[in-house]
Design a protein around this motif. Structure first.
Motif, PDB file in Angstrom:
ATOM      1  N   CYS A 151     -29.123  -9.297 -60.900  1.00  0.00           N
ATOM      2  CA  CYS A 151     -28.379  -8.264 -60.187  1.00  0.00           C
ATOM      3  C   CYS A 151     -28.358  -8.551 -58.693  1.00  0.00           C
ATOM      4  O   CYS A 151     -29.269  -9.171 -58.159  1.00  0.00           O
ATOM      5  N   VAL A 206     -27.302  -1.688 -55.986  1.00  0.00           N
ATOM      6  CA  VAL A 206     -27.563  -2.761 -56.937  1.00  0.00           C
ATOM      7  C   VAL A 206     -26.373  -2.867 -57.889  1.00  0.00           C
ATOM      8  O   VAL A 206     -25.846  -1.855 -58.348  1.00  0.00           O
ATOM      9  N   TRP A 235     -25.178  -4.981 -61.429  1.00  0.00           N
ATOM     10  CA  TRP A 235     -25.615  -5.869 -62.501  1.00  0.00           C
ATOM     11  C   TRP A 235     -24.687  -5.744 -63.698  1.00  0.00           C
ATOM     12  O   TRP A 235     -24.036  -4.734 -63.897  1.00  0.00           O
ATOM     13  N   GLU A 236     -24.636  -6.828 -64.478  1.00  0.00           N
ATOM     14  CA  GLU A 236     -23.764  -6.856 -65.648  1.00  0.00           C
ATOM     15  C   GLU A 236     -24.366  -6.017 -66.765  1.00  0.00           C
ATOM     16  O   GLU A 236     -25.566  -6.058 -67.026  1.00  0.00           O
ATOM     17  N   TYR A 277     -19.656  -4.248 -65.223  1.00  0.00           N
ATOM     18  CA  TYR A 277     -20.765  -4.164 -64.267  1.00  0.00           C
ATOM     19  C   TYR A 277     -21.170  -2.725 -63.985  1.00  0.00           C
ATOM     20  O   TYR A 277     -20.333  -1.842 -63.845  1.00  0.00           O
ATOM     21  N   ALA A 324     -32.026  -7.960 -63.770  1.00  0.00           N
ATOM     22  CA  ALA A 324     -31.250  -6.741 -63.983  1.00  0.00           C
ATOM     23  C   ALA A 324     -32.078  -5.644 -64.632  1.00  0.00           C
ATOM     24  O   ALA A 324     -31.855  -4.464 -64.375  1.00  0.00           O
TER      25      ALA A 324
END
Length: 200
Positions: free
Chosen positions: A105, A120, A122-123, A131, A186
């Motif tokens: 992330c 933040v 992240w996927e 995301y 993440a």
């Protein structure tokens, strides 16, 4: 502090100058973005090998044309460009923003101790290619976490960055996307959100 009859006059002059500078920055950003869109259209229309002659006719260097086109493609609005500190700062921001790879992330934070959000990106594990975004806001003893309730498709990357910029609000210029711990796992953010029990 000594008082003077001149201070209110100076305050008004400073306010007017500052507002004029802000308006000029906003106008410059809008003009640069519009120029970028026009350049993108022109580049699609000119014949092969005619791009540089076209730019000479338009009175613009190739480098400046590239900068305007990057700005136009970024999806940034003129007020965001102005908030970031102008065209140069906006281009630096655009070059720094990139979506994190799977399992990592991106963390964007201000300097330590600043009362601005830490964001933040992240996927999503459940929806690859989409995301999640979350922000922590800490001021004094108060802290809260906000996040997007649905992941956003990374296919239209500007949508992810638009959400990022919405979370950052007026603090966008204080966030550092360059000198942060580059990427962190993440699952750390997912654990933080789970522990807060806050609503998104």
């Amino acid at each position: 502090m000594s008082t003077s009859n001149r201070l209110p006059i100076l305050a008004a002059e400073i306010r007017a100058s500052h507002e004029g500078m802000l308006q000029a920055t906003l106008t410059a950003a809008a003009q640069a973005i519009q120029a970028g869109h026009s350049l993108i259209e022109a580049k699609n229309l000119v014949a092969h090998g005619e791009w540089l002659p076209f730019l000479r006719e338009a009175g613009i260097s190739e480098r400046q044309a590239q900068r305007y086109m990057v700005l136009a493609r970024s999806g940034l609005k003129p007020d965001t460009v102005s908030l970031l500190g102008g065209i140069k700062a906006a281009l630096e921001y655009v070059s720094a923003r990139r979506l994190p790879p799977t399992g990592r992330c991106l963390v964007a934070c201000p300097e330590a101790g600043a009362p601005h959000p830490c964001i933040v990106v992240w996927e999503s594990e459940e929806h690859p290619g989409f995301y999640n975004l979350a922000a922590t806001f800490c001021e004094g003893d108060d802290a809260r976490v906000e996040w997007m309730t649905k992941p956003i498709s990374g296919e239209a990357e500007t949508a992810v960055w638009f959400a990022f910029e919405e979370l950052a609000g007026n603090h966008l210029a204080q966030l550092d996307l360059i000198n942060v711990p580059d990427m962190v796992p993440a699952n750390m953010m997912a654990e933080l959100i789970a522990r807060t029990g806050a609503d998104g």
